[in-house]
Design a protein around this motif. Structure first.
Motif, PDB file in Angstrom:
ATOM      1  N   TYR A  20       0.830  -1.203   0.000  1.00 56.13           N
ATOM      2  CA  TYR A  20       0.000   0.000   0.000  1.00 56.13           C
ATOM      3  C   TYR A  20       0.867   1.257   0.000  1.00 56.13           C
ATOM      4  N   ASP A  21       0.412   2.277  -0.720  1.00 54.13           N
ATOM      5  CA  ASP A  21       1.140   3.549  -0.769  1.00 54.13           C
ATOM      6  C   ASP A  21       0.734   4.490   0.353  1.00 54.13           C
ATOM      7  N   SER A  22      -0.447   4.246   0.931  1.00 57.28           N
ATOM      8  CA  SER A  22      -0.934   5.135   1.996  1.00 57.28           C
ATOM      9  C   SER A  22      -1.793   4.349   2.967  1.00 57.28           C
ATOM     10  N   PHE A  23      -2.043   4.960   4.117  1.00 53.70           N
ATOM     11  CA  PHE A  23      -2.854   4.317   5.153  1.00 53.70           C
ATOM     12  C   PHE A  23      -4.342   4.532   4.886  1.00 53.70           C
ATOM     13  N   ARG A  24      -5.151   3.630   5.419  1.00 54.76           N
ATOM     14  CA  ARG A  24      -6.593   3.859   5.437  1.00 54.76           C
ATOM     15  C   ARG A  24      -6.919   4.805   6.591  1.00 54.76           C
ATOM     16  N   PRO A  25      -8.125   5.393   6.576  1.00 47.27           N
ATOM     17  CA  PRO A  25      -8.493   6.321   7.652  1.00 47.27           C
ATOM     18  C   PRO A  25      -8.319   5.696   9.038  1.00 47.27           C
ATOM     19  N   GLY A  26      -7.631   6.409   9.926  1.00 42.72           N
ATOM     20  CA  GLY A  26      -7.469   5.979  11.314  1.00 42.72           C
ATOM     21  C   GLY A  26      -6.242   5.129  11.577  1.00 42.72           C
ATOM     22  N   GLN A  27      -5.703   4.487  10.542  1.00 41.40           N
ATOM     23  CA  GLN A  27      -4.596   3.551  10.766  1.00 41.40           C
ATOM     24  C   GLN A  27      -3.312   4.244  11.219  1.00 41.40           C
ATOM     25  N   GLU A  28      -2.943   5.325  10.553  1.00 43.63           N
ATOM     26  CA  GLU A  28      -1.640   5.927  10.809  1.00 43.63           C
ATOM     27  C   GLU A  28      -1.527   6.449  12.240  1.00 43.63           C
ATOM     28  N   GLU A  29      -2.588   7.062  12.744  1.00 45.44           N
ATOM     29  CA  GLU A  29      -2.526   7.602  14.109  1.00 45.44           C
ATOM     30  C   GLU A  29      -2.345   6.478  15.127  1.00 45.44           C
ATOM     31  N   ILE A  30      -3.015   5.352  14.914  1.00 38.65           N
ATOM     32  CA  ILE A  30      -2.877   4.207  15.816  1.00 38.65           C
ATOM     33  C   ILE A  30      -1.450   3.667  15.766  1.00 38.65           C
ATOM     34  N   VAL A  31      -0.917   3.520  14.554  1.00 39.27           N
ATOM     35  CA  VAL A  31       0.460   3.046  14.383  1.00 39.27           C
ATOM     36  C   VAL A  31       1.436   3.975  15.104  1.00 39.27           C
ATOM     37  N   ASP A  32       1.252   5.281  14.918  1.00 41.45           N
ATOM     38  CA  ASP A  32       2.155   6.262  15.543  1.00 41.45           C
ATOM     39  C   ASP A  32       2.109   6.187  17.065  1.00 41.45           C
ATOM     40  N   GLN A  33       0.922   6.014  17.633  1.00 42.12           N
ATOM     41  CA  GLN A  33       0.786   5.930  19.094  1.00 42.12           C
ATOM     42  C   GLN A  33       1.492   4.692  19.631  1.00 42.12           C
ATOM     43  N   ILE A  34       1.359   3.574  18.933  1.00 42.15           N
ATOM     44  CA  ILE A  34       2.050   2.347  19.352  1.00 42.15           C
ATOM     45  C   ILE A  34       3.557   2.543  19.282  1.00 42.15           C
ATOM     46  N   LEU A  35       4.034   3.130  18.180  1.00 42.56           N
ATOM     47  CA  LEU A  35       5.473   3.335  18.007  1.00 42.56           C
ATOM     48  C   LEU A  35       6.041   4.309  19.043  1.00 42.56           C
ATOM     49  N   SER A  36       5.184   5.177  19.592  1.00 38.43           N
ATOM     50  CA  SER A  36       5.638   6.106  20.639  1.00 38.43           C
ATOM     51  C   SER A  36       5.707   5.420  22.001  1.00 38.43           C
ATOM     52  N   GLY A  37       5.235   4.150  22.078  1.00 43.69           N
ATOM     53  CA  GLY A  37       5.292   3.400  23.324  1.00 43.69           C
ATOM     54  C   GLY A  37       4.034   3.473  24.160  1.00 43.69           C
ATOM     55  N   ARG A  38       2.940   3.926  23.558  1.00 41.93           N
ATOM     56  CA  ARG A  38       1.697   4.115  24.312  1.00 41.93           C
ATOM     57  C   ARG A  38       0.743   2.943  24.116  1.00 41.93           C
TER      58      ARG A  38
END
Length: 619
Positions: A20-38
């Motif tokens: 995929y070239d881009s995220f579906r709605p809502g996916q990227e924010e969830i990924v970012d929060q996990i990667l931040s350790g939350r």
């Protein structure tokens, strides 16, 4: 600069492994929060890409991600898809021998696997606990997280072991939890039961815009389903029945009619269920007939329709089952064939249900009451004349337009009628009867029916007896439904569903305002507009020919690799191939769902077929 690098790594990983070239709605924010350790709790509808939200971070975080998953088939499906994408993953469950489990864990210790799926029952076994305490765990992901809530529709006591497992780890990993169906109360229970710390909670929306919803109130269900399958012979679909007997009877009926069908229910042997499930996954049969025991672990992307032969017991069950259609984002249909007998069947099934876990009397009373309320709301969905999508989304606490313009009710023509006199008679009838009876007896009384029950309860002496004999049963039921919907009546939450007055009932008797109801003049009328199947959507006649050729090629590639066809490429990917007509490897990488690993394995075969079709066009 660091932030830009992280974004580049994230997008590169998304393209390389998932295509995929881009995220579906809502996916990227969830990924970012996990990667931040939350910690994260994400509620996303089936088909919205939940698994990517934990699989992608697992590839970017140092260490191993353990995914707790409830069903063997679900784990096997996910692991097979990951390995096809070039991600080393494994599963630990009862389908493996102890030697196989030991070998998998030894390989995991050496860094072989980034993601390990595990059944909740395995978490506290000495072997797995020893592995977890000595490995570097980056994240613990809880899939189908609603299973941990005793107030949800699918409580599994084994999920309660997750919290104790975390307590025994030397270092607490990031915890992420995912589910498709959770009301606000269930979400709160998940947060508490998993002890999530400062969690990021994402409810990305329950709407599945690609799904068409319809309810048909019919008597000849078998005939209706046969007609539907005749018009969709090339499509893959699931038909859900409430009972094993229902599955078996419909299976024999459709098989004798010449359809490609399989069946799945708990009364079959595990070998027969596995064989039937594989026939469906590998497209050896087009249609699966099943009880709700089937489907939780099915990631099959090209299911074009889900039909319900009977009404399910709850909106949660219905939306989860219906959501197995159109996981590739293409148009799909969800049709529920309803009859009042469905309510009777489900009440019997709920009364016969074995309650798992240790409940106090008060907890048991609450659980039974909730089951009855969920069944009542499901019945309201089947009988409403309002927008079906609006009903579903409001049930899960989401704001929604009153009219979606694309469900069967929004596309149907309704008649309007002022039923004020009939509504007042219903209120008087319920009041005079002492609020001691259910809907059917009240309808019979108002119609002037001469039955043993009405005579035994002396309802023929009710002042409203026979007052609405000219209105007829269908319209009288619509009046009562509208009274319930607008709060002038309520039903009790026990098995008898007695009609009761509310604080608003008396006001209706003296109101001079019209009481409008909507009804179909033809009860089984079909909507004027229907969505096309995904294979036909936005494709020309020439494109459809190539689409079918690509489907045959996909089946052949899948057979050689020993994987389900949809893991090789989804219908959406095939449709995109028809639209973009790539001729080079670089152009093929631009096709939706074609990552580097898949291009490496299947690229030349797909390109050859596309070039062949293009050459024929030039002749």
């Amino acid at each position: 600069m660091e932030c830009l690098k992280e974004t580049a790594d994230k997008l590169q990983t998304l393209k390389t492994y998932f295509g995929y070239d881009s995220f579906r709605p809502g996916q990227e924010e969830i990924v970012d929060q996990i990667l931040s350790g939350r910690d994260v709790l994400a509620v996303m509808p089936t088909g919205a890409g939940k698994s990517l939200c934990y699989q992608l971070p697992a590839l970017l975080m140092p260490g191993i991600t353990v995914v707790v998953s409830p069903l063997i088939s679900l784990m096997m499906d996910q692991v097979k898809a990951l390995n096809e994408a070039g991600v080393h993953a494994a599963y630990i469950n009862s389908s493996l021998t102890e030697n196989q489990i030991a070998k998998a864990l030894e390989l995991a210790k050496t860094g072989r696997y980034r993601i390990i799926y595990v059944a909740p029952e395995r978490l506290e076994t000495p072997r797995f606990l020893d592995f977890a305490c000595h490995a570097e765990l980056a994240m613990l992901t809880v899939d189908e997280a609603h299973c941990i809530s005793q107030w949800g529709q699918d409580f599994r006591p084994s999920y309660l072991r997750i919290r104790e497992f975390v307590h025994r780890l030397p270092r607490r990993p990031v915890i992420s939890a995912f589910t498709a169906t959770a009301t606000e109360r269930v979400r709160e229970d998940i947060l508490a039961s998993l002890e999530l710390e400062n969690p990021f909670t994402a409810v990305t929306g329950f709407d599945r815009e690609n799904l068409y919803f319809e309810v048909q109130r019919v008597k000849d269900k078998k005939g209706k389903i046969q007609s539907y399958l005749e018009a969709h012979r090339e499509d893959s679909g699931i038909i859900y029945c409430a009972t094993r007997k229902g599955v078996d009877e419909l299976y024999l009926y459709l098989e004798n009619a010449g359809f490609s069908v399989g069946r799945y229910h708990a009364g079959m042997s595990s070998e027969a269920r596995t064989a039937s499930q594989e026939d469906f996954i590998y497209d050896r049969v087009k249609v699966m007939l099943a009880t709700n025991a089937f489907g939780m672990g099915i990631d099959k992307s090209n299911v074009r329709f889900v039909l319900h032969y009977n009404m399910p017991q709850s909106m949660e069950n219905y939306y989860q089952e219906a959501g197995r259609a159109g996981r590739d984002g293409g148009p799909a249909e969800c049709i529920l064939y309803y009859s009042p007998q469905d309510v009777v069947i489900n009440r019997f099934l709920l009364d016969s249900k074995e309650r798992t876990g240790e409940y106090t009397q008060e907890e048991l009373r609450i659980v039974c009451s909730q089951d009855a309320e969920r069944l009542h709301r499901m019945e309201m969905y089947c009988t409403t004349n309002g927008c079906l999508r609006h009903f579903i989304l409001r049930y899960f606490g989401e704001d929604a337009p009153e009219n979606c313009g694309s469900c069967s009710n929004c596309l149907a023509d309704f008649e309007q009628m002022d039923a004020g006199e009939a509504a007042a008679d219903v209120i008087r009838c319920v009041k005079a009867s002492g609020q001691r009876f259910g809907l059917n007896l009240m309808v019979g009384t108002l119609l002037g029916a001469d039955t043993a029950k009405i005579r035994n309860y002396r309802l023929d002496e009710n002042p409203s007896y026979g007052k609405q004999s000219k209105l007829g049963q269908p319209l009288l039921r619509e009046v009562i439904r509208a009274l319930l919907e607008q709060g002038y009546l309520r039903q009790t939450e026990d098995r008898y569903s007695l009609l009761k007055l509310t604080e608003n009932s008396e006001a209706l008797l003296y109101s001079e305002e019209p009481f409008w109801i909507s009804y179909r003049r033809e009860e089984e009328r079909k909507p004027a507009v229907r969505k096309k199947s995904a294979s036909a959507a936005e494709l020309t006649e020439k494109d459809r020919e190539l689409f079918e050729e690509l489907r045959k090629l996909r089946a052949e590639l899948a057979r050689k690799r020993g994987v389900p066809p949809y893991i090789v490429a989804s219908d959406k990917t095939l449709a995109d191939l028809c639209g973009k007509m790539p001729h080079t490897r670089e152009e093929l990488l631009e096709v939706n769902g074609m990552g580097e690993k898949k291009v490496q394995m299947y690229g030349e075969a797909f390109l050859a077929k596309v070039r062949e079709a293009a050459a024929e066009d030039k002749v």
